[in-house]
Design a protein around this motif. Structure first.
Motif, PDB file in Angstrom:
ATOM      1  N   ARG A  96      10.636  -3.925 -14.482  1.00 61.54           N
ATOM      2  CA  ARG A  96       9.268  -3.743 -14.025  1.00 61.54           C
ATOM      3  C   ARG A  96       9.254  -2.872 -12.787  1.00 61.54           C
ATOM      4  O   ARG A  96      10.272  -2.682 -12.127  1.00 61.54           O
ATOM      5  CB  ARG A  96       8.597  -5.076 -13.770  1.00 61.54           C
ATOM      6  N   SER A  97       8.085  -2.349 -12.472  1.00 61.98           N
ATOM      7  CA  SER A  97       7.961  -1.360 -11.415  1.00 61.98           C
ATOM      8  C   SER A  97       7.111  -1.883 -10.270  1.00 61.98           C
ATOM      9  O   SER A  97       6.291  -2.798 -10.435  1.00 61.98           O
ATOM     10  CB  SER A  97       7.326  -0.074 -11.966  1.00 61.98           C
ATOM     11  N   SER A  98       7.307  -1.264  -9.107  1.00 67.60           N
ATOM     12  CA  SER A  98       6.406  -1.523  -7.989  1.00 67.60           C
ATOM     13  C   SER A  98       5.000  -1.082  -8.378  1.00 67.60           C
ATOM     14  O   SER A  98       4.822  -0.218  -9.243  1.00 67.60           O
ATOM     15  CB  SER A  98       6.861  -0.737  -6.757  1.00 67.60           C
ATOM     16  N   TRP A  99       3.986  -1.707  -7.754  1.00 69.32           N
ATOM     17  CA  TRP A  99       2.610  -1.316  -8.076  1.00 69.32           C
ATOM     18  C   TRP A  99       1.743  -1.368  -6.822  1.00 69.32           C
ATOM     19  O   TRP A  99       2.049  -2.060  -5.864  1.00 69.32           O
ATOM     20  CB  TRP A  99       2.024  -2.215  -9.161  1.00 69.32           C
ATOM     21  N   MET A 100       0.688  -0.579  -6.843  1.00 70.69           N
ATOM     22  CA  MET A 100      -0.289  -0.555  -5.754  1.00 70.69           C
ATOM     23  C   MET A 100      -1.685  -0.513  -6.349  1.00 70.69           C
ATOM     24  O   MET A 100      -1.909   0.125  -7.375  1.00 70.69           O
ATOM     25  CB  MET A 100      -0.072   0.655  -4.840  1.00 70.69           C
ATOM     26  N   ASP A 101      -2.621  -1.212  -5.692  1.00 71.05           N
ATOM     27  CA  ASP A 101      -3.997  -1.294  -6.169  1.00 71.05           C
ATOM     28  C   ASP A 101      -4.922  -0.814  -5.057  1.00 71.05           C
ATOM     29  O   ASP A 101      -5.048  -1.467  -4.018  1.00 71.05           O
ATOM     30  CB  ASP A 101      -4.319  -2.746  -6.553  1.00 71.05           C
ATOM     31  N   LEU A 102      -5.537   0.339  -5.240  1.00 74.14           N
ATOM     32  CA  LEU A 102      -6.446   0.917  -4.245  1.00 74.14           C
ATOM     33  C   LEU A 102      -7.825   0.286  -4.388  1.00 74.14           C
ATOM     34  O   LEU A 102      -8.439   0.344  -5.451  1.00 74.14           O
ATOM     35  CB  LEU A 102      -6.535   2.436  -4.424  1.00 74.14           C
ATOM     36  N   GLN A 103      -8.304  -0.351  -3.312  1.00 70.37           N
ATOM     37  CA  GLN A 103      -9.616  -0.987  -3.305  1.00 70.37           C
ATOM     38  C   GLN A 103     -10.709   0.026  -2.959  1.00 70.37           C
ATOM     39  O   GLN A 103     -10.439   1.043  -2.309  1.00 70.37           O
ATOM     40  CB  GLN A 103      -9.636  -2.128  -2.275  1.00 70.37           C
ATOM     41  N   PRO A 104     -11.952  -0.223  -3.348  1.00 68.78           N
ATOM     42  CA  PRO A 104     -13.052   0.703  -3.030  1.00 68.78           C
ATOM     43  C   PRO A 104     -13.240   0.933  -1.528  1.00 68.78           C
ATOM     44  O   PRO A 104     -13.692   1.996  -1.113  1.00 68.78           O
ATOM     45  CB  PRO A 104     -14.284   0.008  -3.635  1.00 68.78           C
ATOM     46  N   ASP A 105     -12.870  -0.053  -0.689  1.00 67.14           N
ATOM     47  CA  ASP A 105     -13.050   0.090   0.760  1.00 67.14           C
ATOM     48  C   ASP A 105     -11.890   0.821   1.431  1.00 67.14           C
ATOM     49  O   ASP A 105     -11.828   0.941   2.645  1.00 67.14           O
ATOM     50  CB  ASP A 105     -13.249  -1.281   1.415  1.00 67.14           C
ATOM     51  N   GLY A 106     -10.925   1.307   0.648  1.00 65.43           N
ATOM     52  CA  GLY A 106      -9.794   2.043   1.208  1.00 65.43           C
ATOM     53  C   GLY A 106      -8.559   1.194   1.444  1.00 65.43           C
ATOM     54  O   GLY A 106      -7.500   1.723   1.775  1.00 65.43           O
ATOM     55  N   SER A 107      -8.666  -0.126   1.305  1.00 64.57           N
ATOM     56  CA  SER A 107      -7.494  -0.987   1.438  1.00 64.57           C
ATOM     57  C   SER A 107      -6.556  -0.780   0.236  1.00 64.57           C
ATOM     58  O   SER A 107      -7.004  -0.422  -0.858  1.00 64.57           O
ATOM     59  CB  SER A 107      -7.909  -2.460   1.505  1.00 64.57           C
ATOM     60  N   ILE A 108      -5.278  -1.019   0.484  1.00 66.24           N
ATOM     61  CA  ILE A 108      -4.291  -0.921  -0.584  1.00 66.24           C
ATOM     62  C   ILE A 108      -3.472  -2.204  -0.596  1.00 66.24           C
ATOM     63  O   ILE A 108      -2.894  -2.593   0.426  1.00 66.24           O
ATOM     64  CB  ILE A 108      -3.354   0.293  -0.386  1.00 66.24           C
ATOM     65  N   LEU A 109      -3.448  -2.871  -1.725  1.00 65.94           N
ATOM     66  CA  LEU A 109      -2.604  -4.046  -1.916  1.00 65.94           C
ATOM     67  C   LEU A 109      -1.566  -3.729  -2.983  1.00 65.94           C
ATOM     68  O   LEU A 109      -1.845  -2.967  -3.915  1.00 65.94           O
ATOM     69  CB  LEU A 109      -3.439  -5.245  -2.355  1.00 65.94           C
ATOM     70  N   GLY A 110      -0.378  -4.306  -2.836  1.00 63.87           N
ATOM     71  CA  GLY A 110       0.640  -3.982  -3.830  1.00 63.87           C
ATOM     72  C   GLY A 110       1.881  -4.818  -3.701  1.00 63.87           C
ATOM     73  O   GLY A 110       1.964  -5.746  -2.884  1.00 63.87           O
ATOM     74  N   GLN A 111       2.857  -4.496  -4.515  1.00 61.45           N
ATOM     75  CA  GLN A 111       4.143  -5.173  -4.513  1.00 61.45           C
ATOM     76  C   GLN A 111       5.245  -4.135  -4.688  1.00 61.45           C
ATOM     77  O   GLN A 111       5.173  -3.282  -5.568  1.00 61.45           O
ATOM     78  CB  GLN A 111       4.194  -6.196  -5.650  1.00 61.45           C
ATOM     79  N   ILE A 112       6.239  -4.214  -3.823  1.00 61.41           N
ATOM     80  CA  ILE A 112       7.375  -3.302  -3.884  1.00 61.41           C
ATOM     81  C   ILE A 112       8.570  -4.065  -4.449  1.00 61.41           C
ATOM     82  O   ILE A 112       8.929  -5.130  -3.940  1.00 61.41           O
ATOM     83  CB  ILE A 112       7.709  -2.737  -2.494  1.00 61.41           C
ATOM     84  N   ILE A 113       9.172  -3.555  -5.496  1.00 56.75           N
ATOM     85  CA  ILE A 113      10.302  -4.200  -6.161  1.00 56.75           C
ATOM     86  C   ILE A 113      11.559  -3.369  -5.910  1.00 56.75           C
ATOM     87  O   ILE A 113      11.600  -2.168  -6.187  1.00 56.75           O
ATOM     88  CB  ILE A 113      10.038  -4.338  -7.665  1.00 56.75           C
ATOM     89  N   ARG A 114      12.574  -4.025  -5.375  1.00 52.92           N
ATOM     90  CA  ARG A 114      13.845  -3.358  -5.092  1.00 52.92           C
ATOM     91  C   ARG A 114      14.992  -4.199  -5.646  1.00 52.92           C
ATOM     92  O   ARG A 114      14.924  -5.427  -5.646  1.00 52.92           O
ATOM     93  CB  ARG A 114      14.062  -3.215  -3.583  1.00 52.92           C
ATOM     94  N   PRO A 115      16.075  -3.560  -6.055  1.00 57.54           N
ATOM     95  CA  PRO A 115      17.255  -4.341  -6.457  1.00 57.54           C
ATOM     96  C   PRO A 115      17.962  -4.900  -5.232  1.00 57.54           C
ATOM     97  O   PRO A 115      17.843  -4.357  -4.123  1.00 57.54           O
ATOM     98  CB  PRO A 115      18.134  -3.307  -7.167  1.00 57.54           C
ATOM     99  N   LEU A 116      18.684  -6.010  -5.424  1.00 55.35           N
ATOM    100  CA  LEU A 116      19.582  -6.468  -4.377  1.00 55.35           C
ATOM    101  C   LEU A 116      20.649  -5.399  -4.160  1.00 55.35           C
ATOM    102  O   LEU A 116      20.952  -4.607  -5.059  1.00 55.35           O
ATOM    103  CB  LEU A 116      20.239  -7.782  -4.784  1.00 55.35           C
TER     104      LEU A 116
END
Length: 432
Positions: A96-116
């Motif tokens: 699976r991949s990292s993802w980001m969700d851009l909100q209408p107010d300019g905020s960005i929420l997301g999750q960063i996935i990295r291997p150990l």
């Protein structure tokens, strides 16, 4: 193999907490390796494995790895490569991949996935050597993107001949980056704390004896671990359409692992129960490891006769087995009713060894009833996730009062003020 009614059956499992003496031994070994490093590793290797080594001999050199190919059959290399391809293909589907969700107010929420970054894999010696476990530990880590995969294994899995060449070939084929000839609790301590020869890792995976399991528990928190693995288990849910010789062979395939392995048949068919019991006795005599299998069957084996197939499913869910075979007239129709099982094998030709060696799903599966809440090893075991929050000014102005309300209800005024100082600054700016 004893046949009992469902009302007479009592679930018996071995504790994985060890005896007080075993726990004290493990604590002493772990602390010594933590304090003394290589000196303790070498001392315990001589004491427990009867092999005297120097520090420079701990790491297996590249030429020894290449030479191992001369000591295995070409057919084994072909088989291990075919199995590795299947395992890699199955685990690739879990990426699976990292993802980001851009909100209408300019905020960005997301999750960063990295291997150990660095993972340690323990490969046991002792009663048997398991090249398949090398593949099942290493390939998911490799697919996840772990750059450094370190393997430790007892220095004499073949007595004075050294490390089993089949293990070394499997490690080379899977893509292990470093191999060290050290086993037991001392190897786990070295992976957790590091020594002059072995750099510490982020996570330790792989099965071992009770000392290895207790050492993994001892170092948990310094590093992550996969699980506290117990003895192997198989439960077969079958009706009178099942072939008794197939069922008996599958039960014995797990009983031969070790004396504490558990093999259980659950069936509403009294005739199948009796036929399988007789067949187990016949096939036991043909097994090279019959003494181990006999001890397992006598102590932890059972054939449970239920009144109905539905009652059999209830027993299965209560047992929460590591491996579950469903050998009934319509096995697919029952899958949705199985709540607790590590791996599910459907139909007369999906024998458990198909999963142990070749099909692709991981064979490192929760034991001791932990399938109630745990899962087989997969890519998630070798990644870490970071949450990401970029809050815009518009969002903070909108939500600030609500955030402060929650903080103050918890008595954390400092949290509230971290928000209010920003709101006050914005109010000052607006007045200008």
């Amino acid at each position: 193999m004893k046949v009992v009614s469902v009302r007479d059956f009592k679930l018996q499992r071995e504790s994985d907490y060890g005896t007080p003496e075993q726990n004290e031994t493990v604590k002493a070994v772990v602390q010594a390796v933590r304090a003394e490093g290589d000196a303790a590793l070498l001392r315990y290797t001589e004491q427990f494995d009867n092999m005297k080594l120097e520090s420079y001999q701990l790491r297996v050199p590249e030429d020894e790895l290449k030479a191992a190919y001369d000591h295995v059959e070409p057919s084994f290399v072909t088989a291990i490569r075919a199995a590795a391809d299947n395992i890699r293909t199955f685990h690739m589907k879990q990426k699976r991949s990292s993802w980001m969700d851009l909100q209408p107010d300019g905020s960005i929420l997301g999750q960063i996935i990295r291997p150990l970054k660095r993972v340690g894999v323990y490969v046991p010696g002792g009663k048997a050597a398991y090249p398949s476990s090398v593949l099942m530990n290493v390939i998911p880590a490799q697919v996840a993107g772990v750059p450094e995969i370190v393997m430790v294994t007892p220095p004499a899995t073949r007595g004075k001949e050294g490390i089993d060449p089949y293990i070394l070939v499997a490690a080379a084929e899977a893509g292990v980056t470093e191999i060290y000839r050290v086993g037991g609790a001392q190897a786990i301590a070295a992976l957790a704390y590091g020594t002059d020869s072995i750099s510490p890792v982020d996570k330790i995976c792989g099965p071992g004896n009770i000392y290895v399991a207790l050492a993994k528990r001892e170092v948990y928190g310094v590093v992550n671990i996969d699980s506290m693995a117990g003895p192997s288990e198989i439960v077969v849910l079958a009706d009178d359409t099942a072939q008794p010789s197939f069922i008996a062979a599958d039960l014995l395939s797990q009983a031969e692992h070790d004396e504490m392995a558990s093999a259980v048949l659950v069936t509403p068919s009294q005739s199948l129960a009796e036929a399988v019991s007789a067949e187990v006795e016949r096939q036991l005599e043909l097994l090279p490891r019959r003494d181990i299998a006999r001890a397992s069957v006598d102590s932890y084996g059972a054939i449970i006769v239920t009144d109905t197939l539905k009652e059999g499913i209830e027993v299965v869910n209560r047992l929460a087995p590591e491996h579950l075979e469903i050998v009934t007239e319509e096995p697919m129709a029952l899958v949705g009713q199985i709540e607790n099982a590590g791996a599910i094998f459907l139909g007369p030709y999906s024998s458990e060894p198909v999963g142990d060696y070749f099909a692709g799903p991981n064979h490192i599966i929760p034991t001791n009833g932990t399938a109630r809440f745990a899962s087989p090893v997969d890519l998630d075991d070798f990644i870490k996730k970071s949450s990401m929050i970029y809050y815009s000014k518009e969002a903070l102005l909108r939500d600030g009062e609500t955030i402060m309300e929650l903080a103050r209800r918890e008595g954390l005024e400092g949290h509230a003020r971290a928000i209010s100082v920003r709101l006050e600054q914005e109010q000052k700016q607006e007045k200008k």
